[in-house]
Scaffold this active site. Structure first.
Site, PDB file in Angstrom:
ATOM      1  N   TYR A 131       0.851  -1.193   0.000  1.00 47.32           N
ATOM      2  CA  TYR A 131       0.000   0.000   0.000  1.00 47.32           C
ATOM      3  C   TYR A 131       0.889   1.246   0.000  1.00 47.32           C
ATOM      4  CZ  TYR A 131      -3.822   3.011   1.779  1.00 47.32           C
ATOM      5  OH  TYR A 131      -4.767   3.987   1.957  1.00 47.32           O
ATOM      6  N   LYS A 159      -0.558  -1.149  -4.659  1.00 50.91           N
ATOM      7  CA  LYS A 159      -1.583  -0.107  -4.714  1.00 50.91           C
ATOM      8  C   LYS A 159      -0.852   1.215  -4.825  1.00 50.91           C
ATOM      9  CE  LYS A 159      -5.420   1.535  -1.698  1.00 50.91           C
ATOM     10  NZ  LYS A 159      -5.135   2.976  -1.603  1.00 50.91           N
TER      11      LYS A 159
END
Lengths: 297, 297
Positions: A131, A159
């Site tokens: 992330y 991500k």
């Protein structure tokens, strides 16, 4: 699991605790809309504001209500020790994957971040999504570091925080990252306002904030891009410009989608933990009008 | 309490827990050195990395070992709910004051930050120091907001992140802030490398990182400034330039003072929570030499 529309729901709460019933309803809304995966306890899920016990409870509720839709569990925490505990919790709760941000209080070095992912990746038995969100973690990944982390076992997706607005630049940004990572690792875009651009530029997934409260609206954009209809995906996203404008005026997406969930009657008001406050006043009024005008759903 | 040298000790810990004995020794070191106050569970005390139970334990140990030296307890947390609990813990543990940063994961708005201080100030029975540290909280206070918060009950001091390097500019920076706040509210400088400048510019206190591990060195600077000997305070601070250089090269003071405490044998190695790592390699080697050459103590 790390492709298509991954919808990130809120975790509704107030000063007294979680609103478990509302959370279960949000999960059921996403299942009914047919999203490709559900990302619980991400930034929109306010993972950072919950105790370990609350997080385990939220995850169990998500898995219980998600049916066949894969559940990705956010396992971010300031301490490696806690991340490892959360990874175990995710496994025992039946999550399908995990999402790990390099959450920080003291800004982290690249070496410290690599150490975190290395430790966790070796302990995991679930696929992991890296992330990358400098806005909340204060850490800026280099593509080189992404490349090193992507070699670790169980790493399955990244991500990314967004792509440039220009289509050619967006494609070259995604290509540059892909050149550093194994082909088994997918790339997903976040930053809703540029998500259509990201999908059109070849991102495999949209890790979506609005997908958590307006799944049909987010799915329409995703399906257009997946069908190769870049123009339609762009048109559908540009239609939402007044919504992206609210995000940038009010410090990001969280306070706006919280207000949207309240306005739609999906959660009670307030649904954010203090000191955070959902959109109020003039901005909230504009949002209510937008939900009607743009038929967000 | 919110004047002179306020020393901020580390909270030594590892992956298994707190090192209570080492923490108690650090407090005793500060008492023996005669610092003016002890600020526990600040950023240097790694408050953000501890559970509520661990924080309560650390505070009790500090009060138990601090003798007559006032103890200021950091009560920062992401949630207002937790800050209120920590404020109660501080009161029941016998702390003399509290230190409150607007800790964030989602960047906070000025309205949200004011709301936090307003809620806490009205619940408190201890004097409060406002902790302004954009480097870790991501929140930048305006002087106007400082002025509004300083009017709240119990607000007694403001810990500012630093002052300009130029003496005249430093004085005008402190004067500008003072013009916004009641005279009962003191101003303390942090950012060790410019602390002498801050004290010379009229700051009442130095909220000091090196004071937690080298209290005699920090006291010499403080006492010179307090005696009106600005030149001597500046000279003593400039002598430490190689140390300030390490701070800026290695992402701030924490990793350096952690290594210093390890090198001095005050704490075991490691003393920081993963993923944080104390200074190692070449930087640690330079630090070890500096401790000897500059006779840091």
């Amino acid at each position: 699991m790390f492709s298509g529309l991954s919808a990130f729901p809120l975790t509704p709460m107030n000063e007294h605790g979680l609103d478990e019933a509302a959370f279960a309803r949000l999960i059921e809304l996403l299942v009914a809309a047919n999203v490709d995966s559900i990302g619980v306890l991400g930034s929109t899920g306010n993972y950072a504001y919950l105790t370990m016990v609350e997080r385990a409870r939220v995850l169990r509720l998500a898995v219980e209500h998600a049916g066949n839709v894969p559940v990705i569990a956010g396992i971010g925490a300031l301490r490696t020790r806690d991340v490892l505990t959360l990874a175990e919790d995710a496994q025992s709760a039946g999550a399908d994957g995990v999402l790990l941000p390099p959450m920080s209080y003291q800004k982290l070095s690249a070496d410290e971040v690599f150490g975190l992912y290395e430790t966790v990746a070796h302990e995991l038995s679930l696929p992991l999504c890296v992330y990358d969100n400098p806005g909340t973690t204060q850490f800026v990944f280099s593509d080189e570091l992404h490349g090193q982390i992507a070699q670790l076992p169980n790493v399955a997706s990244i991500k990314i925080p967004g792509v440039p607005g220009d289509a050619a630049e967006a494609r070259s940004r995604v290509d540059r990252l892909r050149a550093q990572i194994p082909s088994r690792v997918t790339v997903g875009v976040s930053g809703d306002g540029l998500a259509a651009n990201g999908l059109n530029a070849g991102c495999d997934a949209w890790y979506s904030v609005i997908g958590g409260v307006f799944p049909a609206t987010a799915l329409a954009i995703t399906r257009a891009a997946q069908a190769g209809n870049a123009q339609e995906a762009t048109r559908l996203s540009e239609r939402l410009q007044p919504l992206w404008q609210l995000f940038s005026e009010y410090g990001g997406s969280l306070r706006v989608v919280a207000a949207a969930a309240e306005l739609r009657g999906l959660v009670e008001r307030p649904c954010l933990p203090l000191p955070l406050k959902a959109l109020s006043g003039e901005g909230r009024h504009r949002l209510a009008e937008l939900i009607d005008e743009l038929e967000l759903s």
